[in-house]
Write a protein that holds these residues in place. Structure first.
Motif, PDB file in Angstrom:
ATOM      1  N   ASP A 228       3.875  -0.485  -6.179  1.00  0.00           N
ATOM      2  CA  ASP A 228       4.696   0.697  -6.397  1.00  0.00           C
ATOM      3  C   ASP A 228       3.907   1.818  -7.064  1.00  0.00           C
ATOM      4  O   ASP A 228       4.048   2.992  -6.710  1.00  0.00           O
ATOM      5  CB  ASP A 228       5.922   0.343  -7.241  1.00  0.00           C
ATOM      6  CG  ASP A 228       6.905  -0.551  -6.491  1.00  0.00           C
ATOM      7  OD1 ASP A 228       6.788  -0.650  -5.263  1.00  0.00           O
ATOM      8  OD2 ASP A 228       7.777  -1.167  -7.144  1.00  0.00           O
ATOM      9  N   LEU A 229       3.071   1.477  -8.039  1.00  0.00           N
ATOM     10  CA  LEU A 229       2.227   2.500  -8.647  1.00  0.00           C
ATOM     11  C   LEU A 229       1.213   3.033  -7.634  1.00  0.00           C
ATOM     12  O   LEU A 229       0.838   4.205  -7.679  1.00  0.00           O
ATOM     13  CB  LEU A 229       1.505   1.942  -9.874  1.00  0.00           C
ATOM     14  CG  LEU A 229       2.320   1.922 -11.164  1.00  0.00           C
ATOM     15  CD1 LEU A 229       1.568   1.190 -12.270  1.00  0.00           C
ATOM     16  CD2 LEU A 229       2.654   3.346 -11.620  1.00  0.00           C
ATOM     17  N   GLY A 230       0.764   2.159  -6.717  1.00  0.00           N
ATOM     18  CA  GLY A 230      -0.118   2.626  -5.661  1.00  0.00           C
ATOM     19  C   GLY A 230       0.559   3.647  -4.767  1.00  0.00           C
ATOM     20  O   GLY A 230      -0.043   4.652  -4.375  1.00  0.00           O
TER      21      GLY A 230
ATOM     22  N   LEU B  82     -13.290   2.531  -5.130  1.00  0.00           N
ATOM     23  CA  LEU B  82     -12.830   2.946  -6.450  1.00  0.00           C
ATOM     24  C   LEU B  82     -11.309   2.980  -6.537  1.00  0.00           C
ATOM     25  O   LEU B  82     -10.748   2.807  -7.616  1.00  0.00           O
ATOM     26  CB  LEU B  82     -13.421   4.314  -6.819  1.00  0.00           C
ATOM     27  CG  LEU B  82     -14.917   4.334  -7.112  1.00  0.00           C
ATOM     28  CD1 LEU B  82     -15.348   5.695  -7.624  1.00  0.00           C
ATOM     29  CD2 LEU B  82     -15.327   3.242  -8.112  1.00  0.00           C
ATOM     30  N   ASN B  83     -10.629   3.184  -5.416  1.00  0.00           N
ATOM     31  CA  ASN B  83      -9.172   3.100  -5.445  1.00  0.00           C
ATOM     32  C   ASN B  83      -8.692   1.673  -5.661  1.00  0.00           C
ATOM     33  O   ASN B  83      -7.608   1.459  -6.225  1.00  0.00           O
ATOM     34  CB  ASN B  83      -8.577   3.676  -4.161  1.00  0.00           C
ATOM     35  CG  ASN B  83      -8.232   5.142  -4.301  1.00  0.00           C
ATOM     36  OD1 ASN B  83      -7.254   5.505  -4.947  1.00  0.00           O
ATOM     37  ND2 ASN B  83      -9.072   5.999  -3.729  1.00  0.00           N
ATOM     38  N   ALA B  84      -9.459   0.685  -5.208  1.00  0.00           N
ATOM     39  CA  ALA B  84      -9.110  -0.700  -5.511  1.00  0.00           C
ATOM     40  C   ALA B  84      -9.141  -0.943  -7.015  1.00  0.00           C
ATOM     41  O   ALA B  84      -8.233  -1.561  -7.592  1.00  0.00           O
ATOM     42  CB  ALA B  84     -10.072  -1.652  -4.796  1.00  0.00           C
TER      43      ALA B  84
ATOM     44  N   ASN C 217      -5.074   2.867  -2.148  1.00  0.00           N
ATOM     45  CA  ASN C 217      -4.467   2.643  -3.453  1.00  0.00           C
ATOM     46  C   ASN C 217      -3.240   1.744  -3.383  1.00  0.00           C
ATOM     47  O   ASN C 217      -3.157   0.740  -4.106  1.00  0.00           O
ATOM     48  CB  ASN C 217      -4.132   3.993  -4.107  1.00  0.00           C
ATOM     49  CG  ASN C 217      -4.007   3.880  -5.614  1.00  0.00           C
ATOM     50  OD1 ASN C 217      -3.062   3.310  -6.115  1.00  0.00           O
ATOM     51  ND2 ASN C 217      -4.982   4.430  -6.309  1.00  0.00           N
ATOM     52  N   PRO C 218      -2.251   2.028  -2.524  1.00  0.00           N
ATOM     53  CA  PRO C 218      -1.095   1.112  -2.469  1.00  0.00           C
ATOM     54  C   PRO C 218      -1.435  -0.259  -1.900  1.00  0.00           C
ATOM     55  O   PRO C 218      -0.867  -1.269  -2.346  1.00  0.00           O
ATOM     56  CB  PRO C 218      -0.092   1.852  -1.582  1.00  0.00           C
ATOM     57  CG  PRO C 218      -0.878   2.860  -0.836  1.00  0.00           C
ATOM     58  CD  PRO C 218      -2.028   3.230  -1.714  1.00  0.00           C
ATOM     59  N   VAL C 219      -2.362  -0.332  -0.932  1.00  0.00           N
ATOM     60  CA  VAL C 219      -2.707  -1.633  -0.350  1.00  0.00           C
ATOM     61  C   VAL C 219      -3.368  -2.521  -1.390  1.00  0.00           C
ATOM     62  O   VAL C 219      -2.998  -3.700  -1.560  1.00  0.00           O
ATOM     63  CB  VAL C 219      -3.614  -1.461   0.879  1.00  0.00           C
ATOM     64  CG1 VAL C 219      -4.222  -2.801   1.290  1.00  0.00           C
ATOM     65  CG2 VAL C 219      -2.817  -0.874   2.041  1.00  0.00           C
ATOM     66  N   PHE C 220      -4.348  -2.001  -2.105  1.00  0.00           N
ATOM     67  CA  PHE C 220      -5.019  -2.817  -3.118  1.00  0.00           C
ATOM     68  C   PHE C 220      -4.085  -3.110  -4.292  1.00  0.00           C
ATOM     69  O   PHE C 220      -4.183  -4.172  -4.923  1.00  0.00           O
ATOM     70  CB  PHE C 220      -6.300  -2.140  -3.599  1.00  0.00           C
ATOM     71  CG  PHE C 220      -7.429  -2.242  -2.619  1.00  0.00           C
ATOM     72  CD1 PHE C 220      -7.962  -3.476  -2.274  1.00  0.00           C
ATOM     73  CD2 PHE C 220      -7.958  -1.113  -2.017  1.00  0.00           C
ATOM     74  CE1 PHE C 220      -8.999  -3.588  -1.368  1.00  0.00           C
ATOM     75  CE2 PHE C 220      -8.999  -1.202  -1.110  1.00  0.00           C
ATOM     76  CZ  PHE C 220      -9.520  -2.439  -0.773  1.00  0.00           C
TER      77      PHE C 220
END
Length: 421
Positions: free
Chosen positions: A367-369, A137-139, A82-85
């Motif tokens: 940041d939201l990731g 799906l996290n991307a 999530n944060p990487v994408f």
């Protein structure tokens, strides 16, 4: 079409939005969000547990342990994805904007990964398929989430967060319904895959994204890229306390949901556990829908966030304690209803609270990731915490008491956030 005022010298993609988004934009983004949650919760509520029950005999482990391993590995992938994408979407300069390419690629990959799970023949294939579902799906989810602070002004984020929350619970209910009604594990995965892929099309086809030009993107540096994922609680204390609040309340909720199917089967001896999960999920969804939008709109109108988060967290903790004290089918129904009321308010207002404490416009997705790690990390912690409690330390009564205490702690820590009323 929604517009964003661009001060002199500031690109539109990085400007603070000031004009309200319309119903069409909110509806399309909410549908895309709901489609992603269908891809997650059809498996989490029904399909993965059913596969673990089928694959466990002869494997040397219980169905609970196998499910814990599969969901735990997937959650670890989610923690990083999530944060990487989100960070990659911040830096994307494609002609289709920063977020849209990742929404399309992520949901397409998620659909293909769900089809892989449909053909799983054992624990290792199931684990690989679920890890890929979480990765892809996290991307998409990171990009959908970042679209809100990109386009929605602060005093509309509670209501938009409410509609996204409503779509989230409809995705949970829809995914559970598709998994139950499709007529088998394989068919359930196929149904979830198709819905996930089609649900994002109205947003990506009808609502062009804001573009970031190459000259507005900072120079690439691996060191700076990796260092950016550490958001110091010392430098950003409000963000740190908001993150911890979300983590604890989501951990409490994850402990309730993880073994719900087994709780109905093994503790309550409900005659049709699959149907029971669907009924409880529907009740939870109805009460959540009754409060999620209202809570967000009310928060926008009064200009306050923290009281809503505190009281919703306390109500959820009380409902979780009810599961420990009243272990009957009527008790499960009552707890599901109260959990829905509390989580509805929490979902919309906590999302607005998170967007209010973001440090930089350039790093909204990243940041939201990082904040969304507080959604994924409980999926890692919950199996590790729940499996020994259920197996060795007192069973479901102790599990739900622990979950209630954790949720209550999360509600109490909201008061440490100073920069938001």
């Amino acid at each position: 079409m929604t517009t964003t005022r661009e001060p002199a010298g500031e690109p539109a993609a990085l400007a603070e939005p000031v004009e309200k988004v319309g119903r069409g934009w909110t509806s399309a983004l909410s549908l895309a969000n709901g489609a992603i949650w269908v891809g997650w919760y059809g498996p989490l509520q029904i399909l993965l547990a059913s596969q673990a029950k089928d694959f466990a005999p002869g494997s040397g482990m219980s169905k609970e342990t196998m499910l814990a391993w599969v969901t735990g590995v997937g959650a670890v992938v989610s923690l990083a994805a999530n944060p990487v994408f989100g960070a990659l979407s911040d830096r994307t300069t494609s002609r289709w904007g920063r977020r849209t390419p990742w929404i399309v690629a992520g949901t397409a990959g998620g659909a293909l990964s769900l089809l892989l799970l449909a053909g799983a023949g054992g624990m290792w294939t199931m684990m690989l398929g679920w890890a890929l579902v979480q990765l892809t799906l996290n991307a998409a989810f990171a990009a959908v989430t970042a679209a809100v602070p990109d386009r929605v002004p602060r005093l509309q984020r509670g209501s938009v967060g409410g509609w996204l929350g409503a779509a989230q619970i409809l995705g949970v209910v829809g995914g559970t319904g598709l998994a139950t009604a499709a007529g088998g594990v394989g068919a359930g995965y196929v149904a979830c895959a198709v819905f996930t892929a089609l649900g994002v099309l109205p947003y990506v086809l009808r609502h062009p994204d804001l573009r970031l030009t190459p000259q507005d993107r900072p120079p690439w540096s691996w060191r700076a890229f990796l260092a950016g994922f550490w958001l110091s609680p010392r430098h950003y204390p409000d963000l740190g306390w908001a993150w911890l609040t979300r983590f604890l309340i989501n951990l409490s909720n994850s402990l309730v949901l993880l073994y719900l199917l087994y709780y109905l089967r093994d503790r309550l001896h409900y005659h049709d556990p699959d149907q029971g999960v669907l009924i409880l999920t529907a009740i939870n969804g109805l009460t959540l829908m009754a409060t999620v939008v209202v809570g967000g709109v009310w928060s926008d109108r009064v200009g306050r966030r923290k009281p809503f988060v505190v009281w919703s967290g306390m109500l959820m903790a009380a409902a979780t304690a009810l599961l420990a004290a009243w272990q009957t089918w009527p008790g499960a129904i009552a707890a599901s209803a109260f959990l829905g009321i509390g989580f509805g308010v929490f979902t919309s207002v906590d999302f607005a609270l998170m967007t209010d404490v973001l440090p930089k416009a350039l790093d909204r997705g990243k940041d939201l990731g990082v904040i969304n790690v507080a959604n994924a990390l409980p999926q890692v912690a919950a199996p590790a915490l729940a499996a020994p409690i259920v197996t060795y330390l007192g069973g479901y009564r102790v599990l739900y008491l622990v979950a209630a205490v954790i949720g209550l702690a999360g509600a109490g820590l909201v008061g440490r956030i100073r920069g938001v009323d």
